[in-house]
Design a protein around this motif. Structure first.
Motif, PDB file in Angstrom:
ATOM      1  N   SER A   1      37.729  50.704 -14.499  1.00  0.00           N
ATOM      2  CA  SER A   1      37.560  50.442 -13.065  1.00  0.00           C
ATOM      3  C   SER A   1      37.588  48.941 -12.750  1.00  0.00           C
ATOM      4  CB  SER A   1      36.264  51.078 -12.550  1.00  0.00           C
ATOM      5  OG  SER A   1      35.134  50.367 -13.011  1.00  0.00           O
ATOM      6  N   TYR A   2      37.450  48.104 -13.758  1.00  0.00           N
ATOM      7  CA  TYR A   2      37.487  46.650 -13.585  1.00  0.00           C
ATOM      8  C   TYR A   2      38.793  46.036 -14.079  1.00  0.00           C
ATOM      9  CZ  TYR A   2      32.577  46.657 -12.321  1.00  0.00           C
ATOM     10  OH  TYR A   2      31.393  46.870 -11.678  1.00  0.00           O
ATOM     11  N   ARG A   3      39.749  46.861 -14.465  1.00  0.00           N
ATOM     12  CA  ARG A   3      41.020  46.371 -15.025  1.00  0.00           C
ATOM     13  C   ARG A   3      41.621  45.303 -14.116  1.00  0.00           C
ATOM     14  NH1 ARG A   3      43.127  46.598 -19.496  1.00  0.00           N
ATOM     15  NH2 ARG A   3      42.452  48.702 -19.923  1.00  0.00           N
ATOM     16  N   GLY A   4      41.979  44.179 -14.717  1.00  0.00           N
ATOM     17  CA  GLY A   4      42.640  43.097 -13.997  1.00  0.00           C
ATOM     18  C   GLY A   4      41.709  42.154 -13.266  1.00  0.00           C
ATOM     19  N   GLN A   5      40.434  42.438 -13.228  1.00  0.00           N
ATOM     20  CA  GLN A   5      39.495  41.541 -12.549  1.00  0.00           C
ATOM     21  C   GLN A   5      39.000  40.482 -13.523  1.00  0.00           C
ATOM     22  OE1 GLN A   5      36.354  43.409 -10.317  1.00  0.00           O
ATOM     23  NE2 GLN A   5      37.654  45.133  -9.742  1.00  0.00           N
ATOM     24  N   ARG A   6      39.022  39.263 -13.101  1.00  0.00           N
ATOM     25  CA  ARG A   6      38.542  38.166 -13.938  1.00  0.00           C
ATOM     26  C   ARG A   6      37.019  38.155 -13.933  1.00  0.00           C
ATOM     27  NH1 ARG A   6      41.789  32.813 -12.854  1.00  0.00           N
ATOM     28  NH2 ARG A   6      40.857  32.400 -14.883  1.00  0.00           N
ATOM     29  N   GLY A   7      36.428  37.742 -15.044  1.00  0.00           N
ATOM     30  CA  GLY A   7      34.980  37.620 -15.123  1.00  0.00           C
ATOM     31  C   GLY A   7      34.240  38.934 -14.985  1.00  0.00           C
ATOM     32  N   SER A   8      34.812  39.982 -15.520  1.00  0.00           N
ATOM     33  CA  SER A   8      34.226  41.304 -15.297  1.00  0.00           C
ATOM     34  C   SER A   8      33.199  41.734 -16.345  1.00  0.00           C
ATOM     35  CB  SER A   8      35.342  42.348 -15.214  1.00  0.00           C
ATOM     36  OG  SER A   8      36.083  42.381 -16.417  1.00  0.00           O
ATOM     37  N   LEU A   9      32.955  40.926 -17.366  1.00  0.00           N
ATOM     38  CA  LEU A   9      32.037  41.362 -18.420  1.00  0.00           C
ATOM     39  C   LEU A   9      30.657  41.695 -17.873  1.00  0.00           C
ATOM     40  CD1 LEU A   9      31.353  41.980 -21.347  1.00  0.00           C
ATOM     41  CD2 LEU A   9      30.917  39.534 -21.695  1.00  0.00           C
ATOM     42  N   LEU A  10      30.042  40.804 -17.113  1.00  0.00           N
ATOM     43  CA  LEU A  10      28.692  41.085 -16.601  1.00  0.00           C
ATOM     44  C   LEU A  10      28.658  42.300 -15.673  1.00  0.00           C
ATOM     45  CD1 LEU A  10      27.171  37.536 -16.087  1.00  0.00           C
ATOM     46  CD2 LEU A  10      26.432  39.291 -17.707  1.00  0.00           C
ATOM     47  N   PRO A  11      29.585  42.425 -14.717  1.00  0.00           N
ATOM     48  CA  PRO A  11      29.552  43.641 -13.896  1.00  0.00           C
ATOM     49  C   PRO A  11      29.736  44.916 -14.714  1.00  0.00           C
ATOM     50  CG  PRO A  11      30.927  41.975 -12.851  1.00  0.00           C
ATOM     51  CD  PRO A  11      30.554  41.455 -14.209  1.00  0.00           C
ATOM     52  N   ILE A  12      30.586  44.876 -15.710  1.00  0.00           N
ATOM     53  CA  ILE A  12      30.777  46.054 -16.563  1.00  0.00           C
ATOM     54  C   ILE A  12      29.484  46.373 -17.310  1.00  0.00           C
ATOM     55  CG2 ILE A  12      31.946  46.953 -18.609  1.00  0.00           C
ATOM     56  CD1 ILE A  12      34.468  45.424 -17.657  1.00  0.00           C
ATOM     57  N   LEU A  13      28.850  45.351 -17.872  1.00  0.00           N
ATOM     58  CA  LEU A  13      27.592  45.575 -18.596  1.00  0.00           C
ATOM     59  C   LEU A  13      26.532  46.177 -17.674  1.00  0.00           C
ATOM     60  CD1 LEU A  13      27.457  42.372 -20.816  1.00  0.00           C
ATOM     61  CD2 LEU A  13      27.813  44.721 -21.596  1.00  0.00           C
ATOM     62  N   HIS A  14      26.439  45.660 -16.457  1.00  0.00           N
ATOM     63  CA  HIS A  14      25.479  46.224 -15.496  1.00  0.00           C
ATOM     64  C   HIS A  14      25.794  47.690 -15.203  1.00  0.00           C
ATOM     65  CE1 HIS A  14      22.969  42.803 -14.460  1.00  0.00           C
ATOM     66  NE2 HIS A  14      24.052  42.040 -14.442  1.00  0.00           N
ATOM     67  N   ASP A  15      27.071  47.996 -15.021  1.00  0.00           N
ATOM     68  CA  ASP A  15      27.448  49.380 -14.739  1.00  0.00           C
ATOM     69  C   ASP A  15      27.178  50.289 -15.935  1.00  0.00           C
ATOM     70  OD1 ASP A  15      28.183  48.617 -12.212  1.00  0.00           O
ATOM     71  OD2 ASP A  15      30.329  49.018 -12.470  1.00  0.00           O
ATOM     72  N   LEU A  16      27.457  49.800 -17.141  1.00  0.00           N
ATOM     73  CA  LEU A  16      27.172  50.595 -18.337  1.00  0.00           C
ATOM     74  C   LEU A  16      25.679  50.873 -18.442  1.00  0.00           C
ATOM     75  CD1 LEU A  16      29.516  48.925 -20.991  1.00  0.00           C
ATOM     76  CD2 LEU A  16      29.772  51.213 -19.985  1.00  0.00           C
ATOM     77  N   GLN A  17      24.877  49.848 -18.218  1.00  0.00           N
ATOM     78  CA  GLN A  17      23.432  50.046 -18.316  1.00  0.00           C
ATOM     79  C   GLN A  17      22.937  50.978 -17.213  1.00  0.00           C
ATOM     80  OE1 GLN A  17      20.834  47.368 -20.155  1.00  0.00           O
ATOM     81  NE2 GLN A  17      19.517  47.235 -18.361  1.00  0.00           N
ATOM     82  N   HIS A  18      23.495  50.841 -16.022  1.00  0.00           N
ATOM     83  CA  HIS A  18      23.098  51.728 -14.935  1.00  0.00           C
ATOM     84  C   HIS A  18      23.450  53.185 -15.263  1.00  0.00           C
ATOM     85  CE1 HIS A  18      22.163  52.981 -10.864  1.00  0.00           C
ATOM     86  NE2 HIS A  18      23.293  53.646 -10.864  1.00  0.00           N
ATOM     87  N   GLU A  19      24.613  53.392 -15.835  1.00  0.00           N
ATOM     88  CA  GLU A  19      25.068  54.747 -16.162  1.00  0.00           C
ATOM     89  C   GLU A  19      24.282  55.365 -17.317  1.00  0.00           C
ATOM     90  OE1 GLU A  19      27.401  58.257 -16.012  1.00  0.00           O
ATOM     91  OE2 GLU A  19      27.283  56.624 -14.580  1.00  0.00           O
ATOM     92  N   PHE A  20      24.095  54.576 -18.382  1.00  0.00           N
ATOM     93  CA  PHE A  20      23.529  55.126 -19.616  1.00  0.00           C
ATOM     94  C   PHE A  20      22.081  54.716 -19.878  1.00  0.00           C
ATOM     95  CE2 PHE A  20      28.146  54.504 -20.485  1.00  0.00           C
ATOM     96  CZ  PHE A  20      28.508  55.836 -20.463  1.00  0.00           C
ATOM     97  N   GLY A  21      21.583  53.701 -19.150  1.00  0.00           N
ATOM     98  CA  GLY A  21      20.218  53.236 -19.346  1.00  0.00           C
ATOM     99  C   GLY A  21      20.079  52.170 -20.404  1.00  0.00           C
ATOM    100  N   PHE A  22      21.157  51.864 -21.113  1.00  0.00           N
ATOM    101  CA  PHE A  22      21.166  50.825 -22.141  1.00  0.00           C
ATOM    102  C   PHE A  22      22.619  50.546 -22.502  1.00  0.00           C
ATOM    103  CE2 PHE A  22      21.632  54.689 -24.441  1.00  0.00           C
ATOM    104  CZ  PHE A  22      22.193  54.407 -25.682  1.00  0.00           C
ATOM    105  N   ILE A  23      22.842  49.501 -23.287  1.00  0.00           N
ATOM    106  CA  ILE A  23      24.183  49.155 -23.748  1.00  0.00           C
ATOM    107  C   ILE A  23      24.294  49.610 -25.200  1.00  0.00           C
ATOM    108  CG2 ILE A  23      25.892  47.328 -24.092  1.00  0.00           C
ATOM    109  CD1 ILE A  23      24.961  47.605 -21.165  1.00  0.00           C
TER     110      ILE A  23
END
Length: 164
Positions: free
Chosen positions: A18-40
């Motif tokens: 969902s973040y494909r092609g967006q620059r600087g997406s590591l932190l937003p992806i990590l937040h979304d992963l943690q929100h979805e799963f509760g941890f990384i």
């Protein structure tokens, strides 16, 4: 605390995609992963490194740098006790010991039954009303052992298995 989905590579990849092609997406992806799963999950490190053209060390470095990114599942309820200087000056260390005994979990740990996680944090921004405790997203000031027991009463039922 919100219920979280069990970790799956497919769900994680969908978040990354969902973040494909967006620059600087590591932190937003990590937040979304943690929100979805509760941890990384550890499986996320190589997945993210590959998808974002980063080294595994870079991804791990970001995850480990930010205290709020968790590497293991957290309890259904998270209790945070401020351990900063202002709270220490008014009894936070005693409160931490009391909370650990009352909840049956060591500081920094999660009960095996998943009911509660007890964390020490450095500043909840409520210095004038210390010691301060945050239970899930609810801030409580001037917490002593008696007040903690009152706040933790619903948790005690969870811990003993009487309620969910």
């Amino acid at each position: 605390m919100a219920d979280h989905a069990p970790w799956t590579r497919d769900k994680a990849l969908a978040i990354v995609e969902s973040y494909r092609g967006q620059r600087g997406s590591l932190l937003p992806i990590l937040h979304d992963l943690q929100h979805e799963f509760g941890f990384i999950d550890d499986q996320a490190v190589p997945l993210l490194a590959n998808a974002l053209n980063l080294s595994r060390a870079e991804v791990h470095g970001v995850i480990s740098f930010y205290h709020d990114f968790k590497r293991e599942p957290q309890g259904r309820t998270v209790v945070k006790v401020c351990r900063a200087e202002a709270c220490q000056a008014v009894g936070a260390d005693r409160l931490v010991e009391h909370a650990a005994r009352r909840l049956g979990v060591p500081l920094g740990g999660t009960r095996a039954d998943g009911a509660v996680t007890l964390e020490g944090v450095f500043c909840l921004g409520n210095c004038a009303l210390g010691p301060t405790v945050m239970i899930d997203d609810h801030l409580h000031g001037r917490v002593d052992a008696n007040r903690f027991d009152a706040l933790a009463a619903p948790l005690a039922a969870q811990v003993s298995g009487d309620a969910r």
